[in-house]
Scaffold this motif. Structure first.
Motif, PDB file in Angstrom:
ATOM      1  N   SER A   1       0.827  -1.211   0.000  1.00 62.63           N
ATOM      2  CA  SER A   1       0.000   0.000   0.000  1.00 62.63           C
ATOM      3  C   SER A   1       0.856   1.254   0.000  1.00 62.63           C
ATOM      4  N   PHE A   2       2.065   1.187   0.577  1.00 61.61           N
ATOM      5  CA  PHE A   2       2.966   2.336   0.526  1.00 61.61           C
ATOM      6  C   PHE A   2       3.420   2.605  -0.907  1.00 61.61           C
ATOM      7  N   PHE A   3       3.617   1.535  -1.678  1.00 57.83           N
ATOM      8  CA  PHE A   3       4.007   1.710  -3.072  1.00 57.83           C
ATOM      9  C   PHE A   3       2.865   2.309  -3.884  1.00 57.83           C
ATOM     10  N   ILE A   4       1.632   1.919  -3.581  1.00 64.37           N
ATOM     11  CA  ILE A   4       0.481   2.510  -4.265  1.00 64.37           C
ATOM     12  C   ILE A   4       0.398   3.993  -3.944  1.00 64.37           C
ATOM     13  N   THR A   5       0.634   4.344  -2.694  1.00 72.55           N
ATOM     14  CA  THR A   5       0.610   5.750  -2.296  1.00 72.55           C
ATOM     15  C   THR A   5       1.667   6.544  -3.046  1.00 72.55           C
ATOM     16  N   SER A   6       2.848   5.989  -3.163  1.00 72.80           N
ATOM     17  CA  SER A   6       3.911   6.720  -3.862  1.00 72.80           C
ATOM     18  C   SER A   6       3.617   6.843  -5.345  1.00 72.80           C
TER      19      SER A   6
ATOM     20  N   LYS B   1      -7.106  12.795  -9.396  1.00 72.98           N
ATOM     21  CA  LYS B   1      -8.374  13.243  -8.799  1.00 72.98           C
ATOM     22  C   LYS B   1      -9.581  12.406  -9.207  1.00 72.98           C
ATOM     23  N   PRO B   2      -9.656  11.867 -10.425  1.00 78.23           N
ATOM     24  CA  PRO B   2     -10.797  10.985 -10.720  1.00 78.23           C
ATOM     25  C   PRO B   2     -10.818   9.701  -9.894  1.00 78.23           C
ATOM     26  N   ARG B   3      -9.703   9.314  -9.333  1.00 80.52           N
ATOM     27  CA  ARG B   3      -9.649   8.111  -8.503  1.00 80.52           C
ATOM     28  C   ARG B   3     -10.144   8.354  -7.087  1.00 80.52           C
ATOM     29  N   PHE B   4     -10.242   9.599  -6.679  1.00 78.29           N
ATOM     30  CA  PHE B   4     -10.670   9.922  -5.320  1.00 78.29           C
ATOM     31  C   PHE B   4     -12.144   9.578  -5.135  1.00 78.29           C
ATOM     32  N   ILE B   5     -12.441   8.979  -4.006  1.00 76.09           N
ATOM     33  CA  ILE B   5     -13.829   8.697  -3.644  1.00 76.09           C
ATOM     34  C   ILE B   5     -14.202   9.513  -2.412  1.00 76.09           C
TER      35      ILE B   5
ATOM     36  N   TYR C   1      -2.474  18.586  -3.531  1.00 79.00           N
ATOM     37  CA  TYR C   1      -1.533  17.598  -4.043  1.00 79.00           C
ATOM     38  C   TYR C   1      -2.175  16.218  -4.044  1.00 79.00           C
ATOM     39  N   CYS C   2      -1.729  15.385  -4.963  1.00 78.41           N
ATOM     40  CA  CYS C   2      -2.238  14.013  -5.005  1.00 78.41           C
ATOM     41  C   CYS C   2      -1.796  13.205  -3.790  1.00 78.41           C
ATOM     42  N   SER C   3      -0.742  13.620  -3.147  1.00 79.13           N
ATOM     43  CA  SER C   3      -0.270  12.895  -1.968  1.00 79.13           C
ATOM     44  C   SER C   3      -1.156  13.118  -0.747  1.00 79.13           C
ATOM     45  N   ASP C   4      -2.123  14.013  -0.842  1.00 75.67           N
ATOM     46  CA  ASP C   4      -3.052  14.270   0.264  1.00 75.67           C
ATOM     47  C   ASP C   4      -4.234  13.304   0.265  1.00 75.67           C
ATOM     48  N   ILE C   5      -4.113  12.209  -0.455  1.00 78.06           N
ATOM     49  CA  ILE C   5      -5.204  11.240  -0.565  1.00 78.06           C
ATOM     50  C   ILE C   5      -5.471  10.584   0.793  1.00 78.06           C
ATOM     51  N   TYR C   6      -6.731  10.324   1.074  1.00 78.23           N
ATOM     52  CA  TYR C   6      -7.109   9.683   2.331  1.00 78.23           C
ATOM     53  C   TYR C   6      -6.747   8.195   2.295  1.00 78.23           C
TER      54      TYR C   6
ATOM     55  N   ASP D   1      -9.198   5.825   0.564  1.00 82.08           N
ATOM     56  CA  ASP D   1      -9.124   5.810  -0.894  1.00 82.08           C
ATOM     57  C   ASP D   1      -7.982   4.923  -1.379  1.00 82.08           C
ATOM     58  N   ILE D   2      -6.878   4.946  -0.671  1.00 80.71           N
ATOM     59  CA  ILE D   2      -5.761   4.064  -1.039  1.00 80.71           C
ATOM     60  C   ILE D   2      -6.186   2.611  -0.896  1.00 80.71           C
ATOM     61  N   PHE D   3      -6.907   2.312   0.164  1.00 81.66           N
ATOM     62  CA  PHE D   3      -7.394   0.956   0.385  1.00 81.66           C
ATOM     63  C   PHE D   3      -8.330   0.528  -0.749  1.00 81.66           C
ATOM     64  N   LEU D   4      -9.251   1.392  -1.128  1.00 77.60           N
ATOM     65  CA  LEU D   4     -10.197   1.052  -2.194  1.00 77.60           C
ATOM     66  C   LEU D   4      -9.507   0.930  -3.546  1.00 77.60           C
ATOM     67  N   ILE D   5      -8.533   1.794  -3.815  1.00 79.69           N
ATOM     68  CA  ILE D   5      -7.782   1.702  -5.070  1.00 79.69           C
ATOM     69  C   ILE D   5      -6.979   0.406  -5.109  1.00 79.69           C
ATOM     70  N   SER D   6      -6.400   0.035  -3.984  1.00 82.16           N
ATOM     71  CA  SER D   6      -5.630  -1.212  -3.966  1.00 82.16           C
ATOM     72  C   SER D   6      -6.533  -2.426  -4.173  1.00 82.16           C
TER      73      SER D   6
END
Length: 90
Positions: free
Chosen positions: A16-21, A32-36, A44-49, A52-57
Motif C-alpha cells: 500500500s505504501f508503493f500505491i501511495t507513492s 483526482k478521478p480516482r478519489f472517492i 496535491y495528489c499525496s493528500d489522498i485519504y 481511498d488508497i485501500f479502495l484503489i488497492s
C-alpha cells in the motif's frame, strides 16, 4: 496458518505504501478521478485519504483481498485467544 497469514499481511501492507507513492507522483488530472472520499479540492495528489488508497488497492491489486482475509484471520484469532483466556480466568 500463522506462517502464511502474517507474511502475506505484511507484504500487502507494505504494498500500500508503493500505491501511495505511485499516486502521489501522478498529475492532478489523473489522480483526482480516482478519489472517492478525498475532497476534489486538495492541492496535491499525496493528500489522498487512506480509505481511498485501500479502495484503489482493492481495485488494482487482487492480492489486497488476501491481505484483508489474512488480517481478519489474525484479528479473529487474537480475539478468540483473549476470549478463551478471560473465560478460563473466571
Amino acid at each position: 496458518m500463522w506462517a502464511v497469514s502474517i507474511p502475506v499481511f505484511l507484504i500487502s501492507y507494505i504494498g500500500s505504501f508503493f500505491i501511495t507513492s505511485k499516486i502521489s507522483i501522478l498529475p492532478q488530472e489523473e489522480c483526482k478521478p480516482r478519489f472517492i472520499f478525498t475532497p476534489q479540492d486538495v492541492s496535491y495528489c499525496s493528500d489522498i485519504y487512506p480509505i481511498d488508497i485501500f479502495l484503489i488497492s482493492l481495485k488494482t491489486q487482487p492480492l489486497a483481498y488476501v491481505c484483508v482475509a489474512s488480517g481478519l484471520y489474525i484479528v479473529g484469532f487474537m480475539s478468540y485467544f483473549i476470549y478463551q483466556k478471560v473465560k478460563k480466568k473466571n
